[in-house]
Design a protein around this motif. Sequence first.
Motif, PDB file in Angstrom:
ATOM      1  N   PRO A  43      43.811  52.352  -1.308  1.00 47.31           N
ATOM      2  CA  PRO A  43      43.266  50.896  -2.175  1.00 47.31           C
ATOM      3  C   PRO A  43      43.621  50.335  -2.823  1.00 47.31           C
ATOM      4  O   PRO A  43      43.882  49.233  -3.579  1.00 47.31           O
ATOM      5  CB  PRO A  43      42.171  51.341  -2.456  1.00 47.31           C
ATOM      6  CG  PRO A  43      41.996  52.943  -3.476  1.00 47.31           C
ATOM      7  CD  PRO A  43      42.842  53.071  -1.852  1.00 47.31           C
ATOM      8  N   ASP A  44      44.861  50.788  -4.133  1.00 42.67           N
ATOM      9  CA  ASP A  44      45.434  50.730  -5.107  1.00 42.67           C
ATOM     10  C   ASP A  44      47.660  50.118  -4.598  1.00 42.67           C
ATOM     11  O   ASP A  44      47.260  49.471  -5.129  1.00 42.67           O
ATOM     12  CB  ASP A  44      46.163  51.459  -5.452  1.00 42.67           C
ATOM     13  CG  ASP A  44      45.676  52.177  -6.876  1.00 42.67           C
ATOM     14  OD1 ASP A  44      44.071  51.721  -6.819  1.00 42.67           O
ATOM     15  OD2 ASP A  44      45.480  53.605  -7.154  1.00 42.67           O
ATOM     16  N   PHE A  45      47.473  49.910  -3.171  1.00 40.43           N
ATOM     17  CA  PHE A  45      48.453  49.888  -2.393  1.00 40.43           C
ATOM     18  C   PHE A  45      48.530  48.418  -1.720  1.00 40.43           C
ATOM     19  O   PHE A  45      49.079  48.325  -0.159  1.00 40.43           O
ATOM     20  CB  PHE A  45      49.383  51.074  -1.716  1.00 40.43           C
ATOM     21  CG  PHE A  45      49.807  52.395  -2.797  1.00 40.43           C
ATOM     22  CD1 PHE A  45      51.558  51.680  -3.281  1.00 40.43           C
ATOM     23  CD2 PHE A  45      49.130  53.416  -3.115  1.00 40.43           C
ATOM     24  CE1 PHE A  45      51.187  52.884  -4.907  1.00 40.43           C
ATOM     25  CE2 PHE A  45      49.659  54.040  -3.523  1.00 40.43           C
ATOM     26  CZ  PHE A  45      50.901  53.622  -4.631  1.00 40.43           C
ATOM     27  N   GLU A  46      47.019  48.052  -1.458  1.00 42.76           N
ATOM     28  CA  GLU A  46      47.022  46.811  -0.534  1.00 42.76           C
ATOM     29  C   GLU A  46      46.831  45.517  -0.905  1.00 42.76           C
ATOM     30  O   GLU A  46      47.227  45.374  -2.639  1.00 42.76           O
ATOM     31  CB  GLU A  46      45.137  47.258  -0.120  1.00 42.76           C
ATOM     32  CG  GLU A  46      44.931  48.160   0.888  1.00 42.76           C
ATOM     33  CD  GLU A  46      43.718  47.838   0.878  1.00 42.76           C
ATOM     34  OE1 GLU A  46      42.264  47.010   0.650  1.00 42.76           O
ATOM     35  OE2 GLU A  46      42.481  50.005   1.363  1.00 42.76           O
ATOM     36  N   ASP A  47      47.322  45.036  -0.179  1.00 43.38           N
ATOM     37  CA  ASP A  47      48.312  43.813  -0.751  1.00 43.38           C
ATOM     38  C   ASP A  47      46.810  42.786  -0.086  1.00 43.38           C
ATOM     39  O   ASP A  47      46.457  42.076   0.467  1.00 43.38           O
ATOM     40  CB  ASP A  47      49.105  43.128   0.268  1.00 43.38           C
ATOM     41  CG  ASP A  47      49.379  41.552  -0.491  1.00 43.38           C
ATOM     42  OD1 ASP A  47      49.726  41.096  -1.210  1.00 43.38           O
ATOM     43  OD2 ASP A  47      50.731  41.963   0.321  1.00 43.38           O
ATOM     44  N   ARG A  48      46.045  42.828  -1.204  1.00 46.19           N
ATOM     45  CA  ARG A  48      44.600  41.206  -1.339  1.00 46.19           C
ATOM     46  C   ARG A  48      44.869  40.277  -1.032  1.00 46.19           C
ATOM     47  O   ARG A  48      44.630  39.035  -0.341  1.00 46.19           O
ATOM     48  CB  ARG A  48      43.321  41.733  -1.759  1.00 46.19           C
ATOM     49  CG  ARG A  48      42.834  43.169  -2.196  1.00 46.19           C
ATOM     50  CD  ARG A  48      42.202  43.619  -2.374  1.00 46.19           C
ATOM     51  NE  ARG A  48      42.223  45.000  -2.677  1.00 46.19           N
ATOM     52  CZ  ARG A  48      42.424  45.342  -3.960  1.00 46.19           C
ATOM     53  NH1 ARG A  48      43.464  45.025  -4.878  1.00 46.19           N
ATOM     54  NH2 ARG A  48      42.971  47.182  -3.955  1.00 46.19           N
ATOM     55  N   HIS A  49      46.007  39.701  -1.724  1.00 47.63           N
ATOM     56  CA  HIS A  49      46.275  38.133  -2.040  1.00 47.63           C
ATOM     57  C   HIS A  49      47.018  37.834  -0.388  1.00 47.63           C
ATOM     58  O   HIS A  49      46.534  36.689  -0.479  1.00 47.63           O
ATOM     59  CB  HIS A  49      47.144  38.255  -2.414  1.00 47.63           C
ATOM     60  CG  HIS A  49      47.810  36.230  -3.234  1.00 47.63           C
ATOM     61  ND1 HIS A  49      46.971  35.630  -3.631  1.00 47.63           N
ATOM     62  CD2 HIS A  49      48.714  36.004  -2.564  1.00 47.63           C
ATOM     63  CE1 HIS A  49      47.819  34.647  -3.605  1.00 47.63           C
ATOM     64  NE2 HIS A  49      48.265  34.785  -3.266  1.00 47.63           N
ATOM     65  N   THR A  50      47.719  38.723   0.424  1.00 44.57           N
ATOM     66  CA  THR A  50      47.932  37.845   1.365  1.00 44.57           C
ATOM     67  C   THR A  50      47.258  38.139   2.680  1.00 44.57           C
ATOM     68  O   THR A  50      46.804  37.047   3.346  1.00 44.57           O
ATOM     69  CB  THR A  50      49.549  38.779   2.238  1.00 44.57           C
ATOM     70  OG1 THR A  50      50.141  38.478   0.664  1.00 44.57           O
ATOM     71  CG2 THR A  50      50.047  38.341   2.986  1.00 44.57           C
ATOM     72  N   GLU A  51      46.281  39.542   2.354  1.00 45.85           N
ATOM     73  CA  GLU A  51      44.928  39.248   3.243  1.00 45.85           C
ATOM     74  C   GLU A  51      44.384  37.639   2.971  1.00 45.85           C
ATOM     75  O   GLU A  51      44.207  36.882   3.900  1.00 45.85           O
ATOM     76  CB  GLU A  51      44.608  40.635   3.478  1.00 45.85           C
ATOM     77  CG  GLU A  51      44.925  41.470   4.010  1.00 45.85           C
ATOM     78  CD  GLU A  51      44.360  42.538   3.730  1.00 45.85           C
ATOM     79  OE1 GLU A  51      43.312  42.909   2.956  1.00 45.85           O
ATOM     80  OE2 GLU A  51      45.110  44.130   3.542  1.00 45.85           O
ATOM     81  N   ALA A  52      44.169  37.775   1.469  1.00 51.52           N
ATOM     82  CA  ALA A  52      43.326  35.874   1.673  1.00 51.52           C
ATOM     83  C   ALA A  52      43.600  34.923   2.060  1.00 51.52           C
ATOM     84  O   ALA A  52      43.210  33.902   2.418  1.00 51.52           O
ATOM     85  CB  ALA A  52      43.245  36.491   0.206  1.00 51.52           C
ATOM     86  N   ILE A  53      45.016  34.931   1.186  1.00 57.19           N
ATOM     87  CA  ILE A  53      45.897  34.098   2.265  1.00 57.19           C
ATOM     88  C   ILE A  53      45.562  33.433   3.701  1.00 57.19           C
ATOM     89  O   ILE A  53      45.504  32.630   4.356  1.00 57.19           O
ATOM     90  CB  ILE A  53      47.022  33.453   1.932  1.00 57.19           C
ATOM     91  CG1 ILE A  53      47.073  33.334   0.306  1.00 57.19           C
ATOM     92  CG2 ILE A  53      48.048  32.635   2.412  1.00 57.19           C
ATOM     93  CD1 ILE A  53      46.372  32.198  -0.424  1.00 57.19           C
TER      94      ILE A  53
END
Length: 148
Positions: A43-53
């Motif tokens: 979970p520390d290395f997931e790119d949540r911002h790119t997924e949300a965009i």
Amino acid sequence: MRWPDEIRDPTELLPPPVEVSDEEIDSALALTDTMTVDTQQGPDFEDRHTEAIAQIIEAKRKAKPLPAAPEPERSAAVLDLMAALQESVSKVKASRGEEAGPAEVHELPKLKPKTAAKKTTAKKTTAKKTTAKKTAAKKTASRRPRTA
């Protein structure tokens, strides 16, 4: 911009040379090897911002409502610093055997009224006039004419 005399030689800023033994280099390399992680998963290395965009772009492309923003994580409880300080002070006082109650407030002694100053206004005014004349003379004497 700077004048040439304002620019310092960058070699002055270098740290002094240090001798490092082979054992120190080996231990530093061993430490970096033990702290190195080959895989960056979790979970520390997931790119949540790119997924949300990507979700927002896909929703706009299909003319669907935008996805709801996730609730921010609640932070830890906020500590009342004054309460913690008072608790700490009361614990220290209890360990010393002092009273843990509120501090005693003492009245300050009243100041004595100042005595009236002697009246010597005649001498003071003449002294002021003579110093005023002297300073005026100094000001005119120190001025220089302007040059173009």
